[in-house]
Design an enzyme around this catalytic site. Structure first.
Site, PDB file in Angstrom:
ATOM      1  N   HIS A  52       0.800  -1.213   0.027  1.00 59.71           N
ATOM      2  CA  HIS A  52       0.299  -0.045  -0.114  1.00 59.71           C
ATOM      3  C   HIS A  52       0.335   1.994  -0.219  1.00 59.71           C
ATOM      4  CE1 HIS A  52      -3.520  -1.838   0.684  1.00 59.71           C
ATOM      5  NE2 HIS A  52      -2.647  -3.149   1.902  1.00 59.71           N
ATOM      6  N   ASN A 124      -9.690  -3.455   1.583  1.00 63.80           N
ATOM      7  CA  ASN A 124     -10.097  -3.054   0.292  1.00 63.80           C
ATOM      8  C   ASN A 124     -11.199  -2.568  -1.315  1.00 63.80           C
ATOM      9  OD1 ASN A 124      -7.194  -3.904   0.316  1.00 63.80           O
ATOM     10  ND2 ASN A 124      -7.290  -5.556   1.358  1.00 63.80           N
ATOM     11  N   TYR A 334       0.574  -4.562  11.666  1.00 63.57           N
ATOM     12  CA  TYR A 334       0.109  -3.363  11.868  1.00 63.57           C
ATOM     13  C   TYR A 334       1.288  -2.494  12.476  1.00 63.57           C
ATOM     14  CZ  TYR A 334      -2.802  -3.851   6.829  1.00 63.57           C
ATOM     15  OH  TYR A 334      -3.252  -4.182   5.763  1.00 63.57           O
TER      16      TYR A 334
END
Length: 479
Positions: A52, A124, A334
């Site tokens: 990303h 997404n 993350y």
């Protein structure tokens, strides 16, 4: 045959499945190989995001118009609530300089600045994903990235991985369909993708899927149209989003959910926490919740878009996790990536900082720009009433699990039913585009891998396989 090991030479007995409590149970922190793989992947690129990397962002609001209080006590989801947000769109596989109009999945990551802290929904533009176990994620991303020998993207690697992991067929069919290249960020749907949980005031748990349906409609590009755009403008999606918001043409999405009571999971007939599958809208209908609107552009791209950091670990009371193995892996991966990429105190940056009150004993670390005010205790537990204390009333209800701990293979090997249903929904033109896109992506792929792919397509539908064969022949590709 060489034995696969981890970085320290420990032999890996199973490199396909994470360690979990029972088939559907949550993952274990003791799965050191999973943690090593995910932590290593987070440190493979400096300084851009590993995935990303190319993105665009805008500010907006979430407006709740319907009453869903029977499902959740989260203040952000109560009727009449208006919550400021920041949404970052992105491509997945390409680097920061990649073209916006490439065939790729698009990220749809939202940071809600709620009254109870930040809620991040990191999704997404597809309701599914290529894999269902984070154990495979570093290898999957390697197959999509550049070959370390020649620094070129490899269709052979991508198709080799996909055909050896047939759970990816559903997502591959979406990616290779007409929806594989959205015409703009405004003209695509967004999905939370994972299964999350909602918890109401009575302590009941519901499983939930989050959906954002574009009010601009869906518009996609063919390979030819995308190539023509890329030749003129590599920032086509960024330009479209920025200019439309500047003109006051604010994009919006309908916010909907699918909900199952904790006791209703058997209605689906498969593991409800499998990220490679969707929940049938006939079995679990969409419920209208509200509207998401984008109405303000960032003023400093680096500060606000590049340094925006999202994590599914950021939740608020009334919204929780599920045994979804991919979700559980991302809960670790993350924030670990952000601490490495941006710094330990990335949460203090204005774009990431919550608008609610923060009381924490995490006070040190590099680049700490916070003003720390504490009259007495800098630790917890402590004896001082004016210092922050834990609040047991916010504990979630018990999540029942059972089963022996081992590296469980998936509950089912049905890789074909949902791709078959998706293929059947396509009209003849969409199917023709699918065949053409797959054939185009197979240029340079070894014949044994193409043959393996055709075998999977045949199991989805004979017409699927034959259509791809015809498209391959039209391109004079041999297999």
């Amino acid at each position: 045959m060489k034995k696969l090991t981890n970085d320290f030479g420990n032999i890996v007995s199973d490199n396909q499945n994470s360690l979990s409590v029972g088939n559907q149970g949550p993952l274990l922190l003791q799965d050191y190989i999973l943690l090593e793989k995910l932590a290593h992947q987070n440190r493979e690129r400096i300084p851009e995001r590993t995935v990303h990397a190319k993105g665009s962002g805008a500010y907006g609001e979430l407006r709740i118009t319907e009453d869903i209080s029977k499902y959740t006590k989260a203040k952000v989801l109560q009727k009449g609530e208006v919550t400021p947000l920041f949404l970052r769109f992105s491509t997945v596989a390409g680097e920061a300089g990649a073209a916006d109009a490439e065939r790729d999945v698009r990220g749809f990551a939202i940071k809600f600045y709620t009254k109870e802290g930040n809620w991040d929904l990191v999704g997404n533009n597809t309701p599914t994903f290529f894999i269902r176990d984070p154990y495979k994620f570093p290898d999957f991303i390697h197959s999509q990235k550049r070959d370390p020998r020649n620094h070129l993207r490899s269709s052979n690697a991508a198709w080799d991985f996909w055909t050896l992991c047939p759970e990816s067929l559903h997502q591959v069919t979406i990616l290779m369909s007409d929806r594989g290249i959205p015409a703009s960020y405004r003209e695509m749907h967004g999905f939370g993708s994972h299964t999350y949980s909602l918890i109401n005031a009575q302590g009941e748990r519901f499983w939930v899927k989050f959906h954002f349906k574009s009010k601009q409609g869906i518009r996609n590009l063919t390979n030819k149209e995308a190539a023509e755009i890329i030749a003129k403008d590599r920032e086509s999606h960024q330009r479209d989003l920025y200019e439309n918001i500047e003109k006051g043409n604010f994009p919006s999405w309908s916010f909907k959910i699918q909900v199952l009571h904790e006791s209703e999971v058997d209605k689906l007939g498969f593991n409800p926490f499998d990220l490679t599958k969707t929940w049938s809208h006939k079995v679990v209908p969409l419920i209208e919740v509200g509207e998401l609107i984008l109405n303000r552009n960032p003023q400093n791209y680096f500060n606000e878009v590049e340094q925006a950091a999202f994590s599914p670990s950021n939740i608020v009371p009334g919204i929780g996790f599920s045994p979804d193995k991919m979700l559980q892996g991302r809960i670790f991966s993350y924030p670990d990536a952000h601490r490495y990429r941006i710094g330990t105190n990335y949460h203090l940056l204005p774009i990431n900082r919550p608008k609610s009150e923060v009381n924490t004993y995490n006070v040190a670390g590099a680049m700490n720009s916070d003003t720390y005010e504490n009259k007495a205790a800098y630790y917890e537990p402590n004896s001082y009433d004016y210092s922050a204390k834990e609040c047991k009333e916010f504990a979630e209800p018990d999540l029942k699990t059972n089963g022996n701990i081992q590296r469980y293979a998936p509950l089912d090997e049905d890789y074909y039913t949902q791709p078959r249903a998706l293929f059947a929904l396509m009209d003849s033109n969409q199917q023709a585009q699918l065949f053409e896109n797959i054939a185009s992506s197979m240029e340079g792929v070894e014949s044994k891998i193409i043959e393996r792919a055709l075998g999977h397509f045949e199991k989805i539908a004979p017409e699927y396989a034959q259509g791809v064969k015809n498209a391959l022949k039209a391109k004079n590709l041999q297999w």
